[in-house]
Design a protein around this motif. Structure first.
Motif, PDB file in Angstrom:
ATOM      1  N   LEU A 150      -9.996   7.055   4.012  1.00 12.74           N
ATOM      2  CA  LEU A 150      -9.623   5.589   4.224  1.00 12.74           C
ATOM      3  C   LEU A 150     -10.698   4.877   3.418  1.00 12.74           C
ATOM      4  CD1 LEU A 150     -11.110   3.903   6.521  1.00 12.74           C
ATOM      5  CD2 LEU A 150      -9.630   4.898   8.040  1.00 12.74           C
ATOM      6  N   ALA A 151     -10.262   3.693   2.974  1.00 13.20           N
ATOM      7  CA  ALA A 151     -11.190   2.870   2.480  1.00 13.20           C
ATOM      8  C   ALA A 151     -10.835   1.534   2.748  1.00 13.20           C
ATOM      9  CB  ALA A 151     -11.369   2.814   0.848  1.00 13.20           C
ATOM     10  N   CYS A 152     -11.628   0.416   3.179  1.00 13.63           N
ATOM     11  CA  CYS A 152     -11.179  -0.879   3.667  1.00 13.63           C
ATOM     12  C   CYS A 152     -11.595  -1.831   2.510  1.00 13.63           C
ATOM     13  CB  CYS A 152     -11.987  -1.185   5.094  1.00 13.63           C
ATOM     14  SG  CYS A 152     -11.516  -0.096   6.564  1.00 13.63           S
ATOM     15  N   LEU A 153     -10.773  -2.481   1.987  1.00 13.05           N
ATOM     16  CA  LEU A 153     -11.019  -3.319   0.925  1.00 13.05           C
ATOM     17  C   LEU A 153     -10.740  -4.835   1.189  1.00 13.05           C
ATOM     18  CD1 LEU A 153      -9.334  -0.927  -1.900  1.00 13.05           C
ATOM     19  CD2 LEU A 153     -11.936  -1.244  -1.237  1.00 13.05           C
ATOM     20  N   ARG A 154     -11.253  -5.850   0.759  1.00 17.89           N
ATOM     21  CA  ARG A 154     -10.964  -7.085   0.990  1.00 17.89           C
ATOM     22  C   ARG A 154      -9.584  -7.455   0.429  1.00 17.89           C
ATOM     23  NH1 ARG A 154     -15.164  -7.951  -1.740  1.00 17.89           N
ATOM     24  NH2 ARG A 154     -14.247  -9.199  -3.360  1.00 17.89           N
ATOM     25  N   ASN A 155      -9.127  -8.226   1.211  1.00 23.01           N
ATOM     26  CA  ASN A 155      -7.472  -8.659   0.788  1.00 23.01           C
ATOM     27  C   ASN A 155      -7.448  -9.352  -0.598  1.00 23.01           C
ATOM     28  OD1 ASN A 155      -6.367  -7.608   3.193  1.00 23.01           O
ATOM     29  ND2 ASN A 155      -6.487  -9.646   4.219  1.00 23.01           N
ATOM     30  N   ASP A 156      -8.277 -10.220  -0.747  1.00 26.52           N
ATOM     31  CA  ASP A 156      -8.385 -10.949  -2.185  1.00 26.52           C
ATOM     32  C   ASP A 156      -9.101 -10.527  -3.249  1.00 26.52           C
ATOM     33  OD1 ASP A 156     -11.217 -11.243  -1.313  1.00 26.52           O
ATOM     34  OD2 ASP A 156     -11.099 -13.405  -1.338  1.00 26.52           O
ATOM     35  N   SER A 157      -9.211  -8.965  -3.210  1.00 26.24           N
ATOM     36  CA  SER A 157     -10.120  -8.340  -4.029  1.00 26.24           C
ATOM     37  C   SER A 157      -9.218  -7.755  -5.193  1.00 26.24           C
ATOM     38  CB  SER A 157     -10.690  -7.163  -3.499  1.00 26.24           C
ATOM     39  OG  SER A 157     -11.073  -6.125  -4.301  1.00 26.24           O
ATOM     40  N   PRO A 158      -9.493  -8.180  -6.616  1.00 28.61           N
ATOM     41  CA  PRO A 158      -8.558  -7.591  -7.705  1.00 28.61           C
ATOM     42  C   PRO A 158      -8.746  -6.016  -7.548  1.00 28.61           C
ATOM     43  CG  PRO A 158     -10.377  -9.194  -8.506  1.00 28.61           C
ATOM     44  CD  PRO A 158     -10.588  -9.065  -6.862  1.00 28.61           C
ATOM     45  N   THR A 159      -9.570  -5.380  -7.084  1.00 31.74           N
ATOM     46  CA  THR A 159      -9.603  -3.974  -6.878  1.00 31.74           C
ATOM     47  C   THR A 159      -8.618  -3.695  -6.201  1.00 31.74           C
ATOM     48  OG1 THR A 159     -12.135  -3.824  -7.268  1.00 31.74           O
ATOM     49  CG2 THR A 159     -11.178  -2.139  -6.277  1.00 31.74           C
ATOM     50  N   LEU A 160      -8.397  -4.250  -4.837  1.00 29.09           N
ATOM     51  CA  LEU A 160      -7.160  -3.923  -3.919  1.00 29.09           C
ATOM     52  C   LEU A 160      -5.811  -4.227  -4.676  1.00 29.09           C
ATOM     53  CD1 LEU A 160      -6.130  -3.149  -1.319  1.00 29.09           C
ATOM     54  CD2 LEU A 160      -6.300  -5.483  -0.609  1.00 29.09           C
ATOM     55  N   ALA A 161      -5.811  -5.149  -5.334  1.00 32.34           N
ATOM     56  CA  ALA A 161      -4.558  -5.623  -6.121  1.00 32.34           C
ATOM     57  C   ALA A 161      -4.401  -4.185  -6.914  1.00 32.34           C
ATOM     58  CB  ALA A 161      -4.915  -6.718  -6.884  1.00 32.34           C
ATOM     59  N   ALA A 162      -5.428  -3.772  -7.717  1.00 31.77           N
ATOM     60  CA  ALA A 162      -5.014  -2.732  -8.775  1.00 31.77           C
ATOM     61  C   ALA A 162      -4.872  -1.423  -7.811  1.00 31.77           C
ATOM     62  CB  ALA A 162      -6.544  -2.499  -9.500  1.00 31.77           C
ATOM     63  N   VAL A 163      -5.490  -1.037  -7.032  1.00 32.31           N
ATOM     64  CA  VAL A 163      -4.980   0.212  -6.127  1.00 32.31           C
ATOM     65  C   VAL A 163      -3.658   0.118  -5.882  1.00 32.31           C
ATOM     66  CG1 VAL A 163      -5.596   1.158  -3.891  1.00 32.31           C
ATOM     67  CG2 VAL A 163      -7.402   0.558  -5.191  1.00 32.31           C
TER      68      VAL A 163
END
Length: 176
Positions: free
Chosen positions: A62-75
């Motif tokens: 698991l990885a925890c990513l910020r909600n507003d991160s463009p990385t999370l959006a891409a993932v």
């Protein structure tokens, strides 16, 4: 030593964010850069110390990513990502990918991975894992992304980079 109240009910935090941050700062962890490709093919990535193993069957992390991160959006759009576990000499990559610099991929050495889940930082990593998104759960300001590991590239000659107490360090060689 500060004593904190016990017995918080669900949804009612009993500790200050600053106290929680101080506690977690004293818990060192490995350093990774989570990467993915946006729908237009743009590489995205961010430094992440909140990565851990979940299960061996199937191999899942698991990885925890910020909600507003463009990385999370891409993932989430790609349903795939790469975890680059940084080696002891990759502090500059950790800082670069934690900076928010929009040109970070222009300043880092990267290439496509075996499964093409996200950019691989092979020069800076001791291990690179291609993952398929199995689930994602939003918790507060972050989203926990569960990734089933599809492919791993390892370099057993490199030691991990650690982060704790607001400092980077190499994994120590201690023989007990």
């Amino acid at each position: 030593m500060t004593t904190l109240p016990v017995g918080a009910t669900a949804g009612t935090p009993m500790v200050a964010a600053s106290d929680y941050r101080a506690m977690m700062a004293k818990f060192p962890s490995g350093v990774s850069v989570v990467t993915a490709y946006a729908p237009d093919g743009t590489p995205r990535g961010m430094t992440c110390s909140a990565v851990c193993s979940v299960t061996l069957e199937p191999p899942t992390l698991l990885a925890c990513l910020r909600n507003d991160s463009p990385t999370l959006a891409a993932v989430l759009a790609a349903r795939a990502f790469t975890v680059n576990l940084l080696h002891e000499r990759a502090r500059s990559a950790a800082v670069l990918f934690g900076s928010g610099d929009p040109g970070r991929f222009d300043r880092a050495e990267w290439s496509r991975t075996a499964m093409d889940s996200g950019p691989g930082l092979f020069a800076d990593a001791h291990a690179v894992a291609d993952c398929h998104v199995a689930a994602a759960h939003r918790i507060g300001s972050h989203t926990v992304v569960f990734g089933e590991v599809q492919h791993i590239t390892l370099d057993p000659t490199r030691r991990p980079l650690l982060y704790g107490m607001r400092e980077y360090a190499a994994w120590p060689l201690i023989h007990l």
